[in-house]
Design an enzyme around this catalytic site. Structure first.
Site, short mmCIF file in Angstrom:
data_model
loop_
_atom_site.label_atom_id
_atom_site.label_comp_id
_atom_site.label_asym_id
_atom_site.label_seq_id
_atom_site.Cartn_x
_atom_site.Cartn_y
_atom_site.Cartn_z
NE ARG A 138 -22.33 41.02 -72.03
CZ ARG A 138 -23.47 40.77 -72.64
NH1 ARG A 138 -24.46 40.20 -72.01
NH2 ARG A 138 -23.63 41.09 -73.91
NE ARG A 196 -26.56 44.20 -73.44
CZ ARG A 196 -26.91 44.73 -74.60
NH1 ARG A 196 -26.62 45.98 -74.88
NH2 ARG A 196 -27.56 43.99 -75.49
CG ASP A 216 -32.31 46.53 -71.52
OD1 ASP A 216 -33.04 46.39 -72.52
OD2 ASP A 216 -31.69 45.59 -70.99
CG PHE A 264 -31.96 43.16 -60.95
CD1 PHE A 264 -32.83 44.23 -60.78
CD2 PHE A 264 -31.82 42.63 -62.22
CE1 PHE A 264 -33.55 44.76 -61.83
CE2 PHE A 264 -32.53 43.15 -63.29
CZ PHE A 264 -33.40 44.22 -63.10
CG HIS A 289 -26.08 44.09 -68.24
ND1 HIS A 289 -25.26 43.00 -68.22
CD2 HIS A 289 -26.84 43.96 -69.35
CE1 HIS A 289 -25.50 42.23 -69.27
NE2 HIS A 289 -26.45 42.79 -69.98
CB SER A 323 -27.18 38.60 -69.15
OG SER A 323 -28.32 38.61 -69.96
CD GLU A 373 -33.43 39.44 -58.70
OE1 GLU A 373 -34.42 39.62 -57.96
OE2 GLU A 373 -33.52 39.33 -59.93
#
Lengths: 322, 283
Positions: free
Chosen positions: A18, A175, A125, A91, A117, A45, A66
């Site tokens: 990222r 990530r 998560d 998303f 991610h 992020s 989104e």
């Protein structure tokens, strides 16, 4: 273990892909004034902060919305802009599939859907965020290009390259801090597979984070006298079928490796190519019809069978079928 | 070019209505109800309000742009585009048929001039219009972006994401209208999912709201759109509640959801055409 292995590619530093996106995004923003950014409350992020700071007028925070972000991005292209949308892969795809399908893919809009991610390596998560179906959804869409680079440098290069390509692109990255084993300032060619290591016994087609696992697997196999060819399939669609068929014509069997469901993933594309053109034994490394869970990235890759050791096992299975 | 008179605009409306019922009859499929109801709005936009070019440029730099979110009312849009010169009126006969550029819902895939994005799956058009309006600002293009939504469509969540977004980003070059005809496929909107006070809702989201009491009166429609234009440029978008009668112009289609998405038979077509003067020549 990796340190003592004689891998054909090596690294001195690990960085998240990222960050490759964030740095590439800033660079392409400086080069191309039509590049604009949108983010759904994940600027930190996605590492989009530097672009936002330097080009505040060309960046739109859209909040946690989104669906609207995808529509606004599609609209921006009509005025000649090149929008890069940023949110998590989950998303960026499943949540907004219909918006992408109608307003972006079917309408042929020049939107770059930048998805961080992705996959199990999101880690702690857990499964709500660890999307493993995104590549499948995106590669089913007509007009969509699907790219999953392997490390910081390749992600940065891909982020810059997609601005010069006219059409919708899904760019997938992640990530975890990951070995940087490909060259800085590399040229990124959309749709052109990269043969990283020559071999004659088996073709390993890998994408995303698992390219590094394939590089490690090649070294492990070499210690046992098995010569594996490693091909970096950073572009999953359009697929470089010529590179796949050339390699398998030589090796006679293949293994695919990806951080994604087996259903609908890159391996499915390779399988389709082989079955239709040059049937050959194929083993697939990926997540087998299950959701992920919370945990450290490396523990998850081990538990779900997505690391170098599992690629080695898959190679042995496929060699036995030759 | 001189703007047409009210009389001329009414004549165009009559022809557009003939086109709509003939197109839908010709393929025995399509959505005549809200197409008829929105005829004055489309004619006012394309023949009176918008600066646009029939030699279609998808980017539309320096032009006013229109986005249709409730894409199922494609017949009225196709008729108005054809009658504006974007493509030959004869092509209206291909509506919804195989190998046609006139898809059931508007699309760019076949390259129909005048269409900039696909619509049909509801709730997406306002977001697109916001993006196009933001691009105009980035390009220092002072022209206006128009959008039309349905009232049933207000039930989609994305509409409210977009409603929140436009005032936040100061999109004050956008005039969005809602076709408030009180009907949707399954029945009256207040029975299906009550929209309650749309004016209060949009105002609460930061929009300047105007109302067109009779959206089938072309003079009122023009008055509203002129008024809306005068409210632009002050940091806020404008929302126009355009109250129309679904099926307006054809007596047996008026005011009922039953004609949302069905086609007239031969006898009904004859009856409808008997009520609508042929003014520009049928295709």
């Amino acid at each position: 273990m990796e340190k003592t292995l004689d891998t054909k590619f090596t690294y001195t530093e690990k960085k998240d892909t990222r960050s490759g996106f964030g740095d590439g995004f800033l660079e392409v923003g400086r080069k191309n004034p039509d590049v604009v950014g949108l983010c759904a409350d994940l600027i930190g992020s996605l590492k989009m902060g530097a672009f936002q700071k330097e080009f505040p007028d060309r960046f739109f925070q859209v909040g946690i919305a989104e669906a609207n972000m995808m529509g606004v991005a599609a609209g921006l292209t009509i005025g000649g802009k090149i929008p890069y949308t940023g949110t998590f892969a989950n998303f960026s795809t499943g949540r907004v599939y219909d918006q992408i399908r109608q307003s972006i893919a079917y309408s042929g809009k020049n939107v770059k859907i930048c998805a961080s991610h992705a996959g199990l390596t999101l880690g702690e998560d857990g499964a709500t965020h660890q999307i493993l179906e995104d590549v499948g959804m995106m590669r089913m869409l007509p007009h969509m290009t699907v790219i999953n680079p392997c490390d910081y440098n390749q992600t940065k290069a891909a982020t810059i390259a997609i601005a010069d390509y006219e059409g919708p692109v899904y760019l997938r990255f992640g990530r975890p801090k990951w070995p940087i084993f490909t060259p800085a300032n590399q040229k990124f060619e959309i749709g052109k597979a990269w043969k990283m290591i020559d071999g004659k016994d088996v073709s390993i087609f890998a994408t995303g984070h698992l390219v590094w696992e394939a590089v490690v697997a090649e070294a492990l196999l070499r210690e046992e006298g098995i010569q594996a060819e490693v091909i970096n399939l950073h572009t999953i669609k359009p697929l470089d079928t010529e590179a796949i068929l050339d390699s398998v014509a030589k090796t006679g069997c293949a293994v695919t490796a990806e951080e994604h469901q087996l259903n609908g993933g890159m391996g499915d594309s390779v399988a389709q190519t082989l079955v239709r053109n040059h049937p050959a034994p194929l083993e697939m490394v990926g997540v087998n019809d299950s959701f992920g869970e919370s945990g450290k990235p490396e523990d998850l890759l081990e538990k779900y069978g997505l690391n170098a050791a599992n690629i080695v096992k898959a190679v042995k299975r496929v060699l036995a079928r030759k | 070019m001189e703007k047409p008179s009210i009389k001329q605009l009414k004549e165009i409306c009559s022809q557009v209505r003939r086109d709509i019922v003939r197109m839908v009859h010709g393929v025995q499929s399509g959505h005549p109800g809200a197409s008829l109801g929105c005829t004055e709005f489309f004619v006012a936009l394309y023949f009176h309000q918008m600066k646009h070019n029939k030699d279609f440029d998808p980017k539309g730099l320096g032009e006013d742009l229109f986005f249709l979110s409730n894409g199922h009312i494609s017949p009225v849009w196709y008729s108005v585009l054809a009658r504006s010169g974007y493509f030959p009126a004869e092509e209206l006969a291909t509506f919804r048929k195989i190998d046609s550029r006139l898809q059931g819902h508007p699309a760019t895939e076949e390259g129909l001039p005048g269409i900039r994005i696909a619509s049909g799956s509801l709730g997406q058009g306002l977001s697109v219009a916001i993006g196009a309006a933001l691009a105009k600002k980035l390009n220092n293009d002072t022209r206006t972006v128009y959008a039309l939504m349905g009232d049933g469509e207000q039930q989609e969540g994305q509409i409210w994401e977009a409603a929140m977004c436009a005032p936040h980003h100061g999109v004050d070059n956008l005039i969005a209208s809602i076709d408030v005809n009180g009907q949707q496929i399954d029945g009256p909107t207040d029975k299906i999912m009550n929209l309650l006070d749309l004016k209060a809702k949009w105002e609460a989201f930061g929009w300047q709201v105007i109302e067109t009491e009779n959206g089938n009166d072309i003079e009122q429609v023009i008055f509203s759109l002129e008024k809306a234009k005068g409210m632009l440029g002050n940091g806020k978008p404008v929302l126009n509640l355009l109250r129309t009668d679904m099926g307006y112009g054809v007596d047996f289609m008026v005011g009922t959801h039953k004609w949302h998405g069905i086609a007239p038979d031969d006898e009904q077509l004859a009856s409808a055409l008997g009520q609508l003067e042929e003014t520009l020549g049928d295709y």
